[in-house]
Design a protein around this motif. Structure first.
Motif, mmCIF file in Angstrom:
data_model
loop_
_atom_site.group_PDB
_atom_site.id
_atom_site.type_symbol
_atom_site.label_atom_id
_atom_site.label_comp_id
_atom_site.label_asym_id
_atom_site.label_seq_id
_atom_site.Cartn_x
_atom_site.Cartn_y
_atom_site.Cartn_z
ATOM 1 N N ILE A 33 0.853 -1.188 0.000
ATOM 2 C CA ILE A 33 0.000 0.000 0.000
ATOM 3 C C ILE A 33 0.891 1.241 0.000
ATOM 4 O O ILE A 33 1.681 1.444 0.913
ATOM 5 N N ASP A 34 0.744 2.049 -1.051
ATOM 6 C CA ASP A 34 1.541 3.277 -1.169
ATOM 7 C C ASP A 34 0.791 4.441 -0.515
ATOM 8 O O ASP A 34 -0.251 4.253 0.107
ATOM 9 N N SER A 35 1.316 5.647 -0.669
ATOM 10 C CA SER A 35 0.705 6.803 -0.005
ATOM 11 C C SER A 35 -0.719 7.061 -0.502
ATOM 12 O O SER A 35 -1.591 7.413 0.287
ATOM 13 N N LEU A 36 -0.977 6.865 -1.795
ATOM 14 C CA LEU A 36 -2.334 7.032 -2.303
ATOM 15 C C LEU A 36 -3.247 5.958 -1.720
ATOM 16 O O LEU A 36 -4.376 6.237 -1.310
ATOM 17 N N GLY A 37 -2.740 4.746 -1.644
ATOM 18 C CA GLY A 37 -3.513 3.654 -1.053
ATOM 19 C C GLY A 37 -3.808 3.911 0.414
ATOM 20 O O GLY A 37 -4.890 3.566 0.910
ATOM 21 N N LEU A 38 -2.864 4.536 1.099
ATOM 22 C CA LEU A 38 -3.069 4.889 2.505
ATOM 23 C C LEU A 38 -4.226 5.871 2.632
ATOM 24 O O LEU A 38 -5.119 5.691 3.457
ATOM 25 N N VAL A 39 -4.221 6.899 1.790
ATOM 26 C CA VAL A 39 -5.295 7.895 1.824
ATOM 27 C C VAL A 39 -6.637 7.224 1.546
ATOM 28 O O VAL A 39 -7.629 7.466 2.253
ATOM 29 N N GLU A 40 -6.688 6.370 0.546
ATOM 30 C CA GLU A 40 -7.932 5.685 0.215
ATOM 31 C C GLU A 40 -8.377 4.771 1.355
ATOM 32 O O GLU A 40 -9.564 4.686 1.665
ATOM 33 N N SER A 41 -7.422 4.112 2.004
ATOM 34 C CA SER A 41 -7.747 3.251 3.149
ATOM 35 C C SER A 41 -8.312 4.073 4.298
ATOM 36 O O SER A 41 -9.298 3.687 4.927
ATOM 37 N N ILE A 42 -7.688 5.223 4.558
ATOM 38 C CA ILE A 42 -8.154 6.085 5.647
ATOM 39 C C ILE A 42 -9.566 6.583 5.362
ATOM 40 O O ILE A 42 -10.428 6.559 6.244
ATOM 41 N N PHE A 43 -9.832 7.009 4.128
ATOM 42 C CA PHE A 43 -11.182 7.457 3.781
ATOM 43 C C PHE A 43 -12.191 6.336 3.999
ATOM 44 O O PHE A 43 -13.277 6.550 4.545
ATOM 45 N N ALA A 44 -11.843 5.118 3.579
ATOM 46 C CA ALA A 44 -12.756 3.979 3.730
ATOM 47 C C ALA A 44 -12.992 3.665 5.208
ATOM 48 O O ALA A 44 -14.123 3.370 5.615
ATOM 49 N N ILE A 45 -11.938 3.748 6.021
ATOM 50 C CA ILE A 45 -12.065 3.478 7.456
ATOM 51 C C ILE A 45 -12.915 4.559 8.121
ATOM 52 O O ILE A 45 -13.798 4.251 8.928
ATOM 53 N N GLU A 46 -12.674 5.812 7.758
ATOM 54 C CA GLU A 46 -13.469 6.904 8.329
ATOM 55 C C GLU A 46 -14.951 6.728 8.004
ATOM 56 O O GLU A 46 -15.813 6.904 8.860
ATOM 57 N N GLU A 47 -15.235 6.359 6.764
ATOM 58 C CA GLU A 47 -16.623 6.161 6.353
ATOM 59 C C GLU A 47 -17.242 4.965 7.071
ATOM 60 O O GLU A 47 -18.374 5.035 7.550
ATOM 61 N N GLU A 48 -16.504 3.872 7.164
ATOM 62 C CA GLU A 48 -17.010 2.648 7.795
ATOM 63 C C GLU A 48 -17.376 2.872 9.255
ATOM 64 O O GLU A 48 -18.385 2.373 9.738
ATOM 65 N N PHE A 49 -16.529 3.619 9.967
ATOM 66 C CA PHE A 49 -16.714 3.768 11.419
ATOM 67 C C PHE A 49 -17.248 5.141 11.829
ATOM 68 O O PHE A 49 -17.428 5.393 13.021
ATOM 69 N N ASP A 50 -17.477 6.022 10.866
ATOM 70 C CA ASP A 50 -17.954 7.376 11.146
ATOM 71 C C ASP A 50 -17.051 8.081 12.159
ATOM 72 O O ASP A 50 -17.498 8.580 13.193
ATOM 73 N N ILE A 51 -15.753 8.075 11.838
ATOM 74 C CA ILE A 51 -14.737 8.733 12.669
ATOM 75 C C ILE A 51 -13.881 9.613 11.766
ATOM 76 O O ILE A 51 -13.976 9.524 10.545
ATOM 77 N N THR A 52 -13.044 10.436 12.371
ATOM 78 C CA THR A 52 -12.085 11.244 11.628
ATOM 79 C C THR A 52 -10.693 10.908 12.133
ATOM 80 O O THR A 52 -10.389 11.094 13.313
ATOM 81 N N ILE A 53 -9.860 10.412 11.235
ATOM 82 C CA ILE A 53 -8.481 10.085 11.572
ATOM 83 C C ILE A 53 -7.660 11.372 11.420
ATOM 84 O O ILE A 53 -7.827 12.092 10.438
ATOM 85 N N PRO A 54 -6.803 11.677 12.386
ATOM 86 C CA PRO A 54 -6.017 12.918 12.317
ATOM 87 C C PRO A 54 -5.254 13.036 11.002
ATOM 88 O O PRO A 54 -4.683 12.057 10.520
ATOM 89 N N PHE A 55 -5.261 14.225 10.427
ATOM 90 C CA PHE A 55 -4.623 14.443 9.121
ATOM 91 C C PHE A 55 -3.134 14.162 9.153
ATOM 92 O O PHE A 55 -2.524 13.900 8.125
ATOM 93 N N ASN A 56 -2.506 14.215 10.323
ATOM 94 C CA ASN A 56 -1.061 14.001 10.417
ATOM 95 C C ASN A 56 -0.720 12.579 10.872
ATOM 96 O O ASN A 56 0.341 12.334 11.406
ATOM 97 N N ALA A 57 -1.617 11.635 10.606
ATOM 98 C CA ALA A 57 -1.398 10.248 11.042
ATOM 99 C C ALA A 57 -0.146 9.640 10.426
ATOM 100 O O ALA A 57 0.444 8.730 10.996
ATOM 101 N N ASN A 58 0.272 10.135 9.275
ATOM 102 C CA ASN A 58 1.470 9.581 8.643
ATOM 103 C C ASN A 58 2.759 10.123 9.258
ATOM 104 O O ASN A 58 3.842 9.774 8.829
ATOM 105 N N GLU A 59 2.637 10.988 10.267
ATOM 106 C CA GLU A 59 3.794 11.507 11.009
ATOM 107 C C GLU A 59 3.650 11.090 12.466
ATOM 108 O O GLU A 59 3.149 11.854 13.296
ATOM 109 N N PRO A 60 4.041 9.866 12.806
ATOM 110 C CA PRO A 60 3.800 9.346 14.160
ATOM 111 C C PRO A 60 4.311 10.251 15.276
ATOM 112 O O PRO A 60 3.705 10.318 16.345
ATOM 113 N N SER A 61 5.379 10.996 15.030
ATOM 114 C CA SER A 61 5.903 11.865 16.081
ATOM 115 C C SER A 61 4.986 13.066 16.330
ATOM 116 O O SER A 61 5.032 13.679 17.396
ATOM 117 N N ASP A 62 4.135 13.388 15.358
ATOM 118 C CA ASP A 62 3.237 14.540 15.476
ATOM 119 C C ASP A 62 1.790 14.135 15.739
ATOM 120 O O ASP A 62 0.921 14.987 15.834
#
Length: 85
Positions: A33-62
Protein backbone atom coordinates in the motif's frame (compact mmCIF):
# COMPACT_ATOMS: atom_id res chain seq x y z
CA UNK A 1 -18.06 -8.40 12.59
CA UNK A 2 -15.65 -6.79 15.06
CA UNK A 3 -13.52 -3.70 14.50
CA UNK A 4 -10.35 -5.68 13.83
CA UNK A 5 -11.94 -7.79 11.10
CA UNK A 6 -13.60 -4.77 9.48
CA UNK A 7 -10.28 -2.87 9.37
CA UNK A 8 -8.46 -5.91 7.97
CA UNK A 9 -11.16 -6.28 5.28
CA UNK A 10 -10.72 -2.63 4.25
CA UNK A 11 -6.93 -2.89 4.15
CA UNK A 12 -7.07 -6.20 2.27
CA UNK A 13 -9.40 -4.70 -0.34
CA UNK A 14 -7.06 -1.74 -0.79
CA UNK A 15 -4.04 -4.03 -1.15
CA UNK A 16 -5.93 -6.45 -3.42
CA UNK A 17 -5.22 -9.28 -0.99
CA UNK A 18 -7.27 -11.82 0.88
CA UNK A 19 -8.02 -10.77 4.49
CA UNK A 20 -6.08 -13.85 5.63
CA UNK A 21 -2.96 -12.35 4.01
CA UNK A 22 -3.15 -9.26 6.26
CA UNK A 23 -1.32 -9.93 9.52
CA UNK A 24 -1.48 -7.72 12.61
CA UNK A 25 2.26 -7.06 12.45
CA UNK A 26 2.16 -6.19 8.73
CA UNK A 27 3.12 -2.68 7.72
CA UNK A 28 1.27 -0.97 4.90
CA UNK A 29 4.50 -1.16 2.92
CA UNK A 30 4.62 -4.94 3.50
CA UNK A 31 1.16 -5.11 1.98
CA UNK A 32 2.10 -3.01 -1.04
CA UNK A 33 0.00 0.00 0.00
CA UNK A 34 1.54 3.28 -1.17
CA UNK A 35 0.70 6.80 0.00
CA UNK A 36 -2.33 7.03 -2.30
CA UNK A 37 -3.51 3.65 -1.05
CA UNK A 38 -3.07 4.89 2.50
CA UNK A 39 -5.29 7.90 1.82
CA UNK A 40 -7.93 5.68 0.21
CA UNK A 41 -7.75 3.25 3.15
CA UNK A 42 -8.15 6.09 5.65
CA UNK A 43 -11.18 7.46 3.78
CA UNK A 44 -12.76 3.98 3.73
CA UNK A 45 -12.07 3.48 7.46
CA UNK A 46 -13.47 6.90 8.33
CA UNK A 47 -16.62 6.16 6.35
CA UNK A 48 -17.01 2.65 7.80
CA UNK A 49 -16.71 3.77 11.42
CA UNK A 50 -17.95 7.38 11.15
CA UNK A 51 -14.74 8.73 12.67
CA UNK A 52 -12.08 11.24 11.63
CA UNK A 53 -8.48 10.09 11.57
CA UNK A 54 -6.02 12.92 12.32
CA UNK A 55 -4.62 14.44 9.12
CA UNK A 56 -1.06 14.00 10.42
CA UNK A 57 -1.40 10.25 11.04
CA UNK A 58 1.47 9.58 8.64
CA UNK A 59 3.79 11.51 11.01
CA UNK A 60 3.80 9.35 14.16
CA UNK A 61 5.90 11.87 16.08
CA UNK A 62 3.24 14.54 15.48
CA UNK A 63 0.15 12.39 15.89
CA UNK A 64 -1.53 10.20 18.49
CA UNK A 65 -2.62 7.93 15.64
CA UNK A 66 -0.02 5.29 14.74
CA UNK A 67 -0.12 3.71 11.26
CA UNK A 68 3.15 1.76 11.59
CA UNK A 69 1.39 -1.64 11.61
CA UNK A 70 -2.10 -3.03 11.10
CA UNK A 71 -2.36 -3.69 14.85
CA UNK A 72 -1.39 -0.08 15.65
CA UNK A 73 -4.01 1.22 13.24
CA UNK A 74 -6.69 -0.99 14.81
CA UNK A 75 -5.73 0.24 18.29
CA UNK A 76 -5.96 3.86 17.10
CA UNK A 77 -9.33 3.27 15.45
CA UNK A 78 -10.68 1.60 18.60
CA UNK A 79 -9.55 4.63 20.63
CA UNK A 80 -11.20 7.06 18.20
CA UNK A 81 -14.44 5.06 18.31
CA UNK A 82 -14.33 5.02 22.12
CA UNK A 83 -13.73 8.78 22.19
CA UNK A 84 -16.79 9.37 19.98
CA UNK A 85 -19.06 7.14 22.08
Amino acid sequence: MNIQNRVIDIIAAQAVLEPSDVKLDSTLEDLGIDSLGLVESIFAIEEEFDITIPFNANEPSDSDFDISTVAAMIKGIEKLIADVS
